[in-house]
Design an enzyme around this catalytic site. Structure first.
Site, PDB file in Angstrom:
ATOM      1  N   ASN A   9       9.819 -42.491 -72.609  1.00  0.00           N
ATOM      2  CA  ASN A   9      10.862 -42.473 -73.639  1.00  0.00           C
ATOM      3  C   ASN A   9      10.466 -41.433 -74.674  1.00  0.00           C
ATOM      4  O   ASN A   9       9.605 -41.681 -75.510  1.00  0.00           O
ATOM      5  CB  ASN A   9      10.987 -43.862 -74.278  1.00  0.00           C
ATOM      6  CG  ASN A   9      12.051 -43.906 -75.359  1.00  0.00           C
ATOM      7  OD1 ASN A   9      12.857 -42.983 -75.502  1.00  0.00           O
ATOM      8  ND2 ASN A   9      12.057 -44.976 -76.127  1.00  0.00           N
ATOM      9  N   LYS A  11      12.128 -40.283 -77.076  1.00  0.00           N
ATOM     10  CA  LYS A  11      12.696 -40.563 -78.401  1.00  0.00           C
ATOM     11  C   LYS A  11      13.266 -39.272 -78.999  1.00  0.00           C
ATOM     12  O   LYS A  11      13.821 -38.455 -78.283  1.00  0.00           O
ATOM     13  CB  LYS A  11      11.663 -41.244 -79.292  1.00  0.00           C
ATOM     14  CG  LYS A  11      11.096 -42.522 -78.659  1.00  0.00           C
ATOM     15  CD  LYS A  11      10.233 -43.331 -79.596  1.00  0.00           C
ATOM     16  CE  LYS A  11       9.724 -44.580 -78.883  1.00  0.00           C
ATOM     17  NZ  LYS A  11       8.949 -45.453 -79.788  1.00  0.00           N
ATOM     18  N   HIS A  97      16.634 -50.885 -77.047  1.00  0.00           N
ATOM     19  CA  HIS A  97      15.327 -50.578 -77.630  1.00  0.00           C
ATOM     20  C   HIS A  97      15.265 -51.108 -79.063  1.00  0.00           C
ATOM     21  O   HIS A  97      16.261 -51.089 -79.792  1.00  0.00           O
ATOM     22  CB  HIS A  97      15.073 -49.072 -77.607  1.00  0.00           C
ATOM     23  CG  HIS A  97      13.655 -48.703 -77.889  1.00  0.00           C
ATOM     24  ND1 HIS A  97      13.130 -48.665 -79.156  1.00  0.00           N
ATOM     25  CD2 HIS A  97      12.635 -48.369 -77.053  1.00  0.00           C
ATOM     26  CE1 HIS A  97      11.855 -48.323 -79.095  1.00  0.00           C
ATOM     27  NE2 HIS A  97      11.528 -48.144 -77.835  1.00  0.00           N
ATOM     28  N   GLU A  99      14.140 -49.954 -81.710  1.00  0.00           N
ATOM     29  CA  GLU A  99      14.520 -48.995 -82.756  1.00  0.00           C
ATOM     30  C   GLU A  99      16.038 -48.918 -82.890  1.00  0.00           C
ATOM     31  O   GLU A  99      16.562 -48.757 -84.000  1.00  0.00           O
ATOM     32  CB  GLU A  99      13.915 -47.623 -82.434  1.00  0.00           C
ATOM     33  CG  GLU A  99      12.410 -47.625 -82.610  1.00  0.00           C
ATOM     34  CD  GLU A  99      11.695 -46.516 -81.860  1.00  0.00           C
ATOM     35  OE1 GLU A  99      10.455 -46.482 -81.922  1.00  0.00           O
ATOM     36  OE2 GLU A  99      12.374 -45.689 -81.201  1.00  0.00           O
ATOM     37  N   GLU A 169       8.841 -55.143 -74.931  1.00  0.00           N
ATOM     38  CA  GLU A 169       8.142 -54.305 -75.907  1.00  0.00           C
ATOM     39  C   GLU A 169       7.884 -55.114 -77.172  1.00  0.00           C
ATOM     40  O   GLU A 169       8.789 -55.327 -77.970  1.00  0.00           O
ATOM     41  CB  GLU A 169       8.961 -53.049 -76.226  1.00  0.00           C
ATOM     42  CG  GLU A 169      10.474 -53.288 -76.335  1.00  0.00           C
ATOM     43  CD  GLU A 169      11.192 -52.154 -77.025  1.00  0.00           C
ATOM     44  OE1 GLU A 169      10.707 -51.024 -76.981  1.00  0.00           O
ATOM     45  OE2 GLU A 169      12.242 -52.418 -77.629  1.00  0.00           O
ATOM     46  N   GLY A 175       4.069 -47.692 -81.045  1.00  0.00           N
ATOM     47  CA  GLY A 175       3.688 -46.569 -81.878  1.00  0.00           C
ATOM     48  C   GLY A 175       2.645 -46.897 -82.922  1.00  0.00           C
ATOM     49  O   GLY A 175       2.391 -46.114 -83.825  1.00  0.00           O
ATOM     50  N   SER A 215       2.430 -49.044 -76.790  1.00  0.00           N
ATOM     51  CA  SER A 215       1.154 -48.323 -76.854  1.00  0.00           C
ATOM     52  C   SER A 215       0.381 -48.392 -75.540  1.00  0.00           C
ATOM     53  O   SER A 215      -0.848 -48.504 -75.520  1.00  0.00           O
ATOM     54  CB  SER A 215       0.294 -48.844 -78.015  1.00  0.00           C
ATOM     55  OG  SER A 215       0.947 -48.623 -79.252  1.00  0.00           O
TER      56      SER A 215
END
Length: 252
Positions: A9, A11, A97, A99, A169, A175, A215
């Site tokens: 991904n 991003k 996702h 985010e 996730e 991250g 991660s």
């Protein structure tokens, strides 16, 4: 047998030119590695998809969008429909996702529309779920993830459900450099598989690929991927460097 999937991904990173070079480098490394039994997916920005599809060997590399619109077409300035994504040559789309949920207010209602359109246009969703740190600390992660699934993809028919994969996730490990322990990751993915079995039957559950995202890197991937319910990874930062990404692809 469940598919092994390693999906990058990217991003909001790389220019088109940088993305094409990265995609070429990944393709070359995958080809040289001789890996045959891993589905490798590059999740690129919308602007890159057509160029990346043209740059890779599609026998080795699949390409995904990172999102799609809730509507099929029309006066929705700035939106990119599932049909548009499909027309680029992409085969997958990342949906749900954290985010997108957190920064853009994506709800279960919105995600149901996106999943339906993705499936209607022949795209394979990589559907994300996962909890924030406060939920984990309260030991409410199982109930939270169960609700995420029940409100969305568990509304699908078994036939349509079989066309997607799930990426767990833990938001607290995206991250941050913090990874869920192998035991934590395996426990949650086994729980998700048990929910699938209860809803759609054991056969469907055993065929569903469930990925870990959070991660994951070349160092911890071998241990993570050795677990019975972890079928691969949804990879963020480590997918932006071809050799690091290859280290994850070859970690099985």
């Amino acid at each position: 047998m469940r598919k092994k999937i390693v999906a990058g991904n990217w991003k909001c990173n790389t220019t088109v030119q940088e993305g094409v070079e990265l995609a070429k480098a990944v393709t070359e490394l995958v080809d040289k590695s001789g890996v045959k039994d891993v589905v490798v997916v590059l999740g690129t920005p919308f602007t890159h998809i057509t160029s990346v599809v043209s740059a890779v060997d599609t026998n080795l590399i699949d390409v995904a969008a990172q999102n799609c619109a809730t509507e099929a077409k029309g006066a929705f300035t700035g939106e990119v429909s599932a049909a548009m994504v499909k027309s680029t040559g992409a085969t997958h789309v990342i949906l749900g996702h954290s985010e997108r949920r957190e920064y853009y207010g994506e709800t279960s209602e919105i995600l149901n529309k996106k999943v339906a359109l993705a499936l209607a246009n022949g795209l394979s969703p990589i559907y994300c779920c996962g909890e924030a740190l406060a939920i984990r600390e309260a030991n409410e992660q199982n109930a939270y993830v169960k609700t995420q699934l029940e409100e969305t993809i568990f509304n699908l028919s078994a036939e349509d459900f079989a066309k997607l994969s799930i990426a767990y996730e833990p938001i607290w490990a995206i991250g941050t450099g913090v990874t869920a322990s192998t035991a934590q990751a395996q426990e949650m993915l086994a729980f998700i598989r048990s929910l699938i079995a209860a809803k759609f039957g054991k056969a469907v559950a055993e065929e569903t690929s469930i990925l870990y995202g959070g991660s994951c890197n070349a160092k911890n991937a071998p241990e993570l991927f050795s677990q019975p319910d972890i079928d691969g990874g949804l990879i963020g930062g480590a997918s932006l460097k071809a050799e690091d990404f290859l280290g994850i692809i070859t970690a099985y």
